[in-house]
Design a protein around this motif. Structure first.
Motif, PDB file in Angstrom:
ATOM      1  N   ASP A   1      14.615  -0.354   0.357  1.00  0.00           N
ATOM      2  CA  ASP A   1      13.439  -0.785   1.457  1.00  0.00           C
ATOM      3  C   ASP A   1      13.743  -1.520   2.511  1.00  0.00           C
ATOM      4  O   ASP A   1      14.517  -2.474   2.304  1.00  0.00           O
TER       5      ASP A   1
ATOM      6  N   SER B   1      17.733  -3.012   3.659  1.00  0.00           N
ATOM      7  CA  SER B   1      18.231  -4.365   3.029  1.00  0.00           C
ATOM      8  C   SER B   1      18.223  -4.660   1.676  1.00  0.00           C
ATOM      9  O   SER B   1      17.392  -4.390   1.113  1.00  0.00           O
ATOM     10  N   VAL B   2      19.537  -4.929   1.087  1.00  0.00           N
ATOM     11  CA  VAL B   2      19.374  -5.862  -0.274  1.00  0.00           C
ATOM     12  C   VAL B   2      18.777  -6.618  -0.609  1.00  0.00           C
ATOM     13  O   VAL B   2      18.482  -7.132  -1.687  1.00  0.00           O
ATOM     14  N   GLY B   3      17.731  -7.181   0.379  1.00  0.00           N
ATOM     15  CA  GLY B   3      16.863  -8.416   0.288  1.00  0.00           C
ATOM     16  C   GLY B   3      15.478  -8.057  -0.277  1.00  0.00           C
ATOM     17  O   GLY B   3      14.676  -8.993  -0.405  1.00  0.00           O
ATOM     18  N   SER B   4      15.459  -6.732  -0.185  1.00  0.00           N
ATOM     19  CA  SER B   4      14.017  -6.592  -0.356  1.00  0.00           C
ATOM     20  C   SER B   4      13.999  -6.181  -1.920  1.00  0.00           C
ATOM     21  O   SER B   4      14.917  -5.855  -2.830  1.00  0.00           O
ATOM     22  N   TYR B   5      12.562  -6.366  -2.416  1.00  0.00           N
ATOM     23  CA  TYR B   5      12.179  -5.943  -3.712  1.00  0.00           C
ATOM     24  C   TYR B   5      12.209  -4.159  -3.804  1.00  0.00           C
ATOM     25  O   TYR B   5      12.209  -3.705  -2.994  1.00  0.00           O
TER      26      TYR B   5
END
Lengths: 434, 434
Positions: free
Chosen positions: A51, A54-58
């Motif tokens: 989502d 980015s690997v930073g998203s839930y």
């Protein structure tokens, strides 16, 4: 040495996996000229699956759909039996979740789970937390820790009044035994589970670490789906796999998956629901799963390096290979069998050996007056052995010994083990191989 | 738009953090000439803190000691009050774990937890799973959702016979209210907790997102330790912080921590123990926490870029800044207050607004015959609004509205919200600002 933690044991990670993850974490590396093209293409594809890129998203609690799809494709290819993404649930601690779902009742109506003896050391706290009744079935040491139908029936009979047995837990390839079941043995367990209406919980995390002569890994799902309809369409099966397992060994990334088949739709609803109520799996771990199940293919720039690491025939010092594992297993087993008072079955797969210690009565008595713990401490330290008294006999059962180590570490472990063991026995016997 | 997920909202991650993690994942990047020196130094240091020098290794269940130490240093600096690494527990889902530890009893002896109304939307499933009794205390909407002592007493009185109240949950800065407590309000809550022997569970994850005029974030721990000994040395406090919070916003990395002070040593034992029985936090997430609490310092090559992103004064389209947040909060609140039948308190911190909808009776009746869900569906889709009926009045309470979005996304959200809202009200009123 005992934890099965590849990287702590100074074995190098799969570089393709780490390269792709590094690009996913810091996408500016897509411009880096030193990284192989297939690494960048794969990273781009995985980022598109996240989502917001980015690997930073839930993610959805049951995992990224792209990764669930990759896993289903991997299983389909492995077994020659279709697997579907909606049956794949990505999670850290999937065994914990599955067992929690089964747990119910109080007193004699509590859920019972059949577990092997010996079993993976993580299983006890897990089942304990879920508040289920443990129903141990003894594995047959003299047959290399095989599963025996008689022992399953015995365990069930002996515990039917204490609880409501609802599942059987299998570890194949066996942790800590190193046993690998053949098709006939798996069929027997499936028939038993069908007759007793038990859910099969199958730990198959060492599926890529089978090295026994004439043994191959056959999944429970493959065997099940190749049996008669009465089994293939009814027996409920949950199979577990993990990123922490031998050949990838990314223990720190905390990810695994389970495939759930033939499950009652109502239970399936709870699988979805409980997972949704829970936290999602770290994204980098999910992406690493994708890389584990779909490694570089022939023709890809990274293929040669990857395959060289995986298939290397000569035991290497710093690279983990199946050949190293096989070599270590044989060497340690032979070594242990030459130690006085120690015996060990040969292993066919997995990363552990499970030796037996026959200690003199004197030690046993010291244990009773509390002296043994002191003696045992250095023993544990130097060998990851841990001695547990058995109720029935004077024989003491040792703990698992991890063989996932480079050769030079293994040399040191065996030398120290041998030296301590002889000191423990009073220095009267010398080992025949040190 | 409603999830508070920074990266999904197309806002860029902190590049220093991502660079360091990329090097940790693929240490060959230490040779990369394009990465700043401080990135490489930091990555090297973090790798040394990992077992086997690899993010692929297991860690202690309560987290890497290096990272726990960094967090303790950060808190010490923030509060001017000493913090100790042994009181820091790194985990994903720390709130879940803390609440589970408190849960006990059956029937009227079940643990009760006071929770704010409105409260973070993740709190209900969490407390539900832990099987505790929810004791809601109403926040004062007309005072910008402040905590009122009277309401705390009321809630406790009304529920004392149903359960054993053992903890009070606070969200400060408030989710979803945007309220930020001042020192006096915090002192009152602490005195209340002390008098009623309640453990303080304080969600302080938006501590870096305070933008209200003349408001600053003051931690509960700072206030507590600056109070009289009778409080400072006795009131049990657990404070939660998370990598998923606003300014770092690494939701996909699954990591957070809790600081536990004044806790009964026996309970503390269980904190250690339950965490140890649980799975450890993903290593990359732990390292990201280290980078969150110790960002680049003045003089470091990465400092200028870092500070430019954090302190940027002009609202930017793709970079999240405190200024953007403050600007969005003001703009959305004013917009909402101009919509017919909507009111909204100003926010001082956090990433949400919590508007109130006063819908005409017609809608309420439609809801009774089941028509509203259909109408509400597009409403939810376009605005992340969700309408919940209140028992006492005809007024419907809406759901939180996330303001952590770039300006252009916000434009679209507000336009669609306005258009839908007017359609819902029969198209008779036009908004005064769209």
């Amino acid at each position: 040495v005992s934890s099965g933690d590849t990287h702590r044991a100074v074995l190098k990670p799969v570089s393709f996996l780490r390269q792709v993850l590094a690009v996913c974490v810091y996408p500016e590396l897509l411009e880096d000229k030193s990284l192989p093209l297939d690494v960048k293409i794969r990273a781009q594809k995985l980022l598109e699956a996240c989502d917001g890129g980015s690997v930073g998203s839930y993610t959805a609690s049951s995992g990224l759909s792209h990764v669930r799809q990759s896993i289903a494709e991997f299983i389909t290819k492995r077994d020659g039996i279709p697997s579907f993404a909606e049956n794949i649930f990505i999670c850290a601690g999937s065994q914990r979740i599955a067992v929690k779902l089964l747990a119910s009742g109080e007193g004699t109506t509590r859920t019972g789970v059949l577990i092997p003896a010996p079993c993976p050391h993580t299983l006890y706290p897990l089942l304990d937390e879920a508040d289920v009744v443990l129903v141990p079935y003894q594995l047959m040491e003299e047959k290399g820790w095989a599963v025996e139908l008689d022992k399953l029936h015995q365990a069930l009979q002996a515990n039917r009044r204490n609880c409501e047995p609802r599942a059987i837990y299998i570890s194949n390839p066996g942790n800590p035994t190193g046993h690998v079941q053949d098709r006939k043995s798996i069929e027997e367990v499936i028939q038993f589970a069908a007759a007793e209406r038990l859910i099969l919980l199958v730990d198959e995390v060492y599926q890529d670490s089978v090295y026994g002569k004439d043994r191959e890994f056959i999944s429970y799902k493959k065997v099940l789906f190749e049996m008669d309809k009465e089994y293939a369409e009814t027996v409920e099966l949950v199979s577990f796999h993990s990123l922490s397992s031998a050949c990838v060994g990314e223990c720190g990334m905390r990810a695994g998956y389970m495939e759930v088949v033939n499950m009652d739709p109502e239970v399936m609803y709870y699988f979805d629901n409980t997972l949704c109520g829970d936290i999602s799996t770290p994204v980098t771990g999910q992406l690493a799963l994708d890389l584990m199940v779909i490694p570089p293919q022939p023709g890809d720039p990274s293929y040669d390096t990857y395959i060289q690491v995986r298939k290397q025939q000569k035991p290497a010092v710093t690279l983990f290979t199946l050949a190293t594992l096989s070599h270590n297993a044989k060497r340690v087993q032979e070594f242990l069998n030459k130690l006085p008072g120690v015996s060990c079955q040969p292993a066919m797969g997995g990363i552990y050996l499970f030796p037996r210690l026959h200690l003199p009565c004197g030690i046993k008595e010291q244990a009773k007056v509390g002296n043994v713990p002191k003696i045992m401490k250095p023993y544990e330290l130097c060998t990851a052995f841990c001695i547990v008294s058995k109720k029935v006999t004077l024989v003491l059962l040792s703990h698992r010994l991890c063989i996932l180590v480079p050769s030079d570490t293994l040399d040191e472990v065996l030398a120290r083990l041998s030296s301590f063991h002889c000191r423990l026995l009073g220095g009267t016997v010398t080992p025949r191989d040190a």
